[in-house]
Scaffold this motif. Structure first.
Motif, PDB file in Angstrom:
ATOM      1  N   UNK A 177      19.835  32.550 -31.499  1.00 53.08           N
ATOM      2  CA  UNK A 177      18.947  31.696 -30.703  1.00 53.08           C
ATOM      3  C   UNK A 177      19.037  30.263 -31.211  1.00 53.08           C
ATOM      4  N   UNK A 178      18.979  29.299 -30.286  1.00 52.61           N
ATOM      5  CA  UNK A 178      19.271  27.907 -30.644  1.00 52.61           C
ATOM      6  C   UNK A 178      18.203  26.932 -30.173  1.00 52.61           C
ATOM      7  N   UNK A 179      17.061  27.441 -29.652  1.00 51.62           N
ATOM      8  CA  UNK A 179      16.044  26.582 -29.026  1.00 51.62           C
ATOM      9  C   UNK A 179      16.669  25.826 -27.845  1.00 51.62           C
ATOM     10  N   UNK A 180      16.968  26.602 -26.815  1.00 52.14           N
ATOM     11  CA  UNK A 180      17.726  26.107 -25.672  1.00 52.14           C
ATOM     12  C   UNK A 180      17.058  24.936 -24.964  1.00 52.14           C
ATOM     13  N   UNK A 181      15.739  24.872 -24.961  1.00 51.70           N
ATOM     14  CA  UNK A 181      15.073  23.775 -24.253  1.00 51.70           C
ATOM     15  C   UNK A 181      15.488  22.429 -24.835  1.00 51.70           C
ATOM     16  N   UNK A 182      15.692  22.365 -26.142  1.00 46.49           N
ATOM     17  CA  UNK A 182      16.102  21.107 -26.772  1.00 46.49           C
ATOM     18  C   UNK A 182      17.527  20.751 -26.359  1.00 46.49           C
ATOM     19  N   UNK A 183      18.410  21.750 -26.335  1.00 46.74           N
ATOM     20  CA  UNK A 183      19.802  21.491 -25.965  1.00 46.74           C
ATOM     21  C   UNK A 183      19.902  21.095 -24.494  1.00 46.74           C
ATOM     22  N   UNK A 184      19.139  21.774 -23.644  1.00 52.68           N
ATOM     23  CA  UNK A 184      19.147  21.425 -22.222  1.00 52.68           C
ATOM     24  C   UNK A 184      18.666  19.992 -22.020  1.00 52.68           C
ATOM     25  N   UNK A 185      17.675  19.585 -22.795  1.00 51.35           N
ATOM     26  CA  UNK A 185      17.143  18.227 -22.670  1.00 51.35           C
ATOM     27  C   UNK A 185      18.134  17.177 -23.180  1.00 51.35           C
ATOM     28  N   UNK A 186      18.811  17.473 -24.300  1.00 50.72           N
ATOM     29  CA  UNK A 186      19.712  16.495 -24.904  1.00 50.72           C
ATOM     30  C   UNK A 186      21.058  16.424 -24.199  1.00 50.72           C
ATOM     31  N   UNK A 187      21.601  17.606 -23.852  1.00 50.24           N
ATOM     32  CA  UNK A 187      22.990  17.661 -23.402  1.00 50.24           C
ATOM     33  C   UNK A 187      23.177  18.222 -21.991  1.00 50.24           C
ATOM     34  N   UNK A 188      22.087  18.673 -21.359  1.00 43.36           N
ATOM     35  CA  UNK A 188      22.169  19.221 -20.002  1.00 43.36           C
ATOM     36  C   UNK A 188      23.130  20.414 -19.929  1.00 43.36           C
ATOM     37  N   UNK A 189      23.097  21.244 -20.946  1.00 41.01           N
ATOM     38  CA  UNK A 189      23.864  22.487 -20.960  1.00 41.01           C
ATOM     39  C   UNK A 189      22.962  23.591 -20.419  1.00 41.01           C
ATOM     40  N   UNK A 190      23.398  24.299 -19.408  1.00 42.04           N
ATOM     41  CA  UNK A 190      22.566  25.344 -18.820  1.00 42.04           C
ATOM     42  C   UNK A 190      22.602  26.609 -19.674  1.00 42.04           C
ATOM     43  N   UNK A 191      21.655  27.485 -19.423  1.00 40.37           N
ATOM     44  CA  UNK A 191      21.589  28.750 -20.168  1.00 40.37           C
ATOM     45  C   UNK A 191      22.810  29.609 -19.892  1.00 40.37           C
ATOM     46  N   UNK A 192      23.295  29.604 -18.655  1.00 42.66           N
ATOM     47  CA  UNK A 192      24.481  30.392 -18.324  1.00 42.66           C
ATOM     48  C   UNK A 192      25.705  29.867 -19.068  1.00 42.66           C
ATOM     49  N   UNK A 193      25.832  28.538 -19.183  1.00 42.91           N
ATOM     50  CA  UNK A 193      26.944  27.970 -19.951  1.00 42.91           C
ATOM     51  C   UNK A 193      26.819  28.348 -21.420  1.00 42.91           C
ATOM     52  N   UNK A 194      25.597  28.341 -21.952  1.00 41.87           N
ATOM     53  CA  UNK A 194      25.391  28.704 -23.355  1.00 41.87           C
ATOM     54  C   UNK A 194      25.806  30.149 -23.612  1.00 41.87           C
ATOM     55  N   UNK A 195      25.510  31.037 -22.677  1.00 38.89           N
ATOM     56  CA  UNK A 195      25.917  32.444 -22.836  1.00 38.89           C
ATOM     57  C   UNK A 195      27.444  32.554 -22.824  1.00 38.89           C
ATOM     58  N   UNK A 196      28.114  31.777 -21.967  1.00 42.83           N
ATOM     59  CA  UNK A 196      29.581  31.775 -21.955  1.00 42.83           C
ATOM     60  C   UNK A 196      30.133  31.280 -23.286  1.00 42.83           C
TER      61      UNK A 196
END
Length: 554
Positions: free
Chosen positions: A374-393
């Motif tokens: 787990x990476x605290x996805x909300x922070x990454x989405x806010x900083x880099x606009x990486x979606x959850x589906x991309x993160x799973x890939x």
């Protein structure tokens, strides 16, 4: 002993003839976490008077500088505290409650059947579902609501402690709540009979799908921007009309263990209506009622075999929307989250539903410590606009690198995962990700590094120019011979098998040819490989497009 007063210096000034040490650090180099005595950074030179530190960044040609990665968190917001039956007391209690469980199952089934029939009657012939449900149909739904309270009784919630009261619908048309178990929707159905916002997948659930349709549910696909936008518009429309019931949302977007709040989605806050937060607690000693990664059947069994399950519901004061419309949704969500976290006496983290997706993917692939991904996805989405589906890939890619039991990957496995041989370039790419300089990388470091590269405005320009270098015939297909030459330019001692492996990676649809779409798709899935093209891009005399890129870099 010498005498000192308040004006005397604590240290005597150094004599001019004493040797001095001057340390010069290059602006692009990263600070080392280890002392000079234990660690020798690359490209370090010494003499008696001066020490110079330099570092090589394989993505400097994109305008990338050193990036930082937040420290890993030890919080797991999805872990159930009692996943297994442990202790003599719990075992004896379950045995004693088995006859009670059978009675509860009968009550549960009967109430579900009666509520389903009543709901079908209330919905029969009703076609105008864009408008509020007629009052006579709502009266029939009271049968289902009473059945819902008996279902809670069958699960062991004989009484439920309440604190505060629901605000009038005219004052607070939207309510938000933390989400711990499947129990809260049943409770709110009985207590408030609201309109809820739910995933489209709930509509196909047996019995439940029919009942929630009577609540005039607003369906949303969390992965579709168009669906999310339509849901927000529908929330705004219904909240603005007093004839509709309240709109209930669980802004966390998934269930947690109740020990923290995770990041809020903004759907409840964009419409700009007053909101009443509600918090739910499940005090327990032997049985944690949170859902977590426990199967529904197992959780229901544990609930049925308890003497009593405790539940507390607290209605908090209404929170008014801020006046500044530009920051209203974000600021509104922050204020609401702070109020709920304070009342629950917990913290709010930057985890999101994306972290649950990563956790479930790692557990599915039988990783020893799935929570470490787990990476605290909300922070990454806010900083880099990486979606959850991309993160799973990207997690799939990382797991193909054979991480150890602690979730870390070494240089050899990293290079093999990218189909690179051990060379200076692969070491530089690995060093770019290894911000702690300890010889291994975690998934969080990998994802932050990949996202950092992809976010650079020159990344897509560089990808297009790299393809243009390979498209020597101008037919939108990459010449494999030219691509092979570029790869060997970056890594001179590649053998035929290694070149063939990289060519297959770029041929994503396996049709024997590398189209522009294949090429760009490969680089979006493997952004770190853009470093392979930096030697050619930086030495080539480009046409106007390339010249503009080089000017941007300079």
């Amino acid at each position: 002993m010498a005498e000192y007063d308040l004006t005397s210096p604590l240290l005597s000034p150094r004599s001019s003839d004493q040797p001095q040490t001057v340390l010069t650090v290059d602006e692009d180099s990263e600070p080392s976490d280890q002392s000079p005595s234990n660690h020798q950074p690359p490209h370090q030179t010494h003499n008696d008077e001066k020490t110079t530190l330099t570092s090589s960044n394989p993505y400097a040609f994109l305008g990338s500088d050193a990036h930082s990665v937040p420290a890993p968190t030890t919080v797991d917001p999805f872990r159930n505290g009692t996943p297994l039956i442990s202790g003599v007391y719990e075992a004896v209690k379950i045995v004693l409650c088995l006859p009670i469980m059978l009675l509860r199952l009968v009550l549960f089934g009967a109430c579900l059947a009666v509520g389903y029939i009543a709901t079908r009657i209330a919905l029969e012939g009703w076609k105008d579902k864009q408008n509020p449900m007629p009052k006579w149909r709502c009266r029939i739904m009271w049968v289902t609501r009473i059945c819902a309270r008996f279902i809670l009784f069958s699960f062991g919630y004989q009484w439920i402690r309440r604190k505060g009261k629901p605000a009038p619908r005219e004052i607070a048309p939207i309510v938000v709540s933390n989400h711990v178990s499947y129990i809260e929707p049943i409770f709110y159905f009985y207590e408030l009979f609201p309109t809820i916002v739910a995933s489209e997948s709930h509509d196909s659930m047996p019995f439940v799908g029919t009942i929630i349709r009577a609540m005039q549910v607003i369906y949303v696909n969390r992965f579709s921007p168009a669906s999310r936008k339509n849901a927000v518009n529908e929330i705004k429309r219904r909240a603005s009309c007093d004839k509709f019931p309240r709109v209930l949302l669980f802004p966390e977007g998934t269930t947690t263990n109740g020990k923290v709040l995770i990041s809020f989605q903004l759907g409840a806050f964009i419409p700009g209506h007053p909101i009443q937060p509600i918090i739910v607690r499940y005090p327990h000693v032997h049985f944690d009622q949170s859902w977590g990664l426990i199967s529904l059947a197992k959780l229901m069994f544990r609930m049925f075999t308890q003497f009593h399950n405790y539940m507390e519901v607290e209605y908090l004061p209404i929170i008014m929307p801020p006046d500044n419309e530009k920051l209203s949704a974000v600021h509104f969500a922050e204020r609401t989250g702070q109020a709920m976290a304070s009342a629950l006496n917990v913290v709010q983290t930057s985890h999101s539903y994306g972290d649950l997706m990563l956790l479930m993917k790692a557990a599915e692939l039988q990783q020893e410590r799935p929570w470490s991904y787990m990476v605290e996805m909300a922070r990454i989405e806010s900083l880099y606009h990486i979606s959850s589906l991309e993160a799973v890939d990207f997690l799939d890619k990382f797991l193909s690198m054979n991480p150890d039991t602690s979730g870390c990957v070494k240089l050899h496995d990293f290079s093999r995962g990218l189909r690179l041989k051990a060379c200076k370039l692969s070491e530089e790419i690995f060093g770019f990700l290894d911000v702690e300089k300890n010889g291994s990388i975690t998934f969080k470091q990998f994802l932050f590094g990949v996202a950092h590269v992809m976010k650079k405005p020159l990344f897509m320009q560089a990808s297009e120019l790299a393809f243009a270098e390979c498209d020597v015939r101008g037919d939108n297909y990459c010449m494999k011979e030219e691509l092979s030459n570029i790869l060997r330019h970056a890594i001179p001692d590649l053998n035929e098998d290694e070149v063939h492996g990289l060519l297959n990676l770029f041929d994503s649809n396996n049709d024997g040819r590398i189209s522009r779409d294949d090429f760009i798709t490969c680089l979006r899935k493997n952004p770190l490989l853009i470093a392979l093209f930096s030697p050619r891009l930086l030495q080539k005399d480009f046409s106007r497009g390339g010249d503009r890129m080089l000017q941007d870099i300079v």
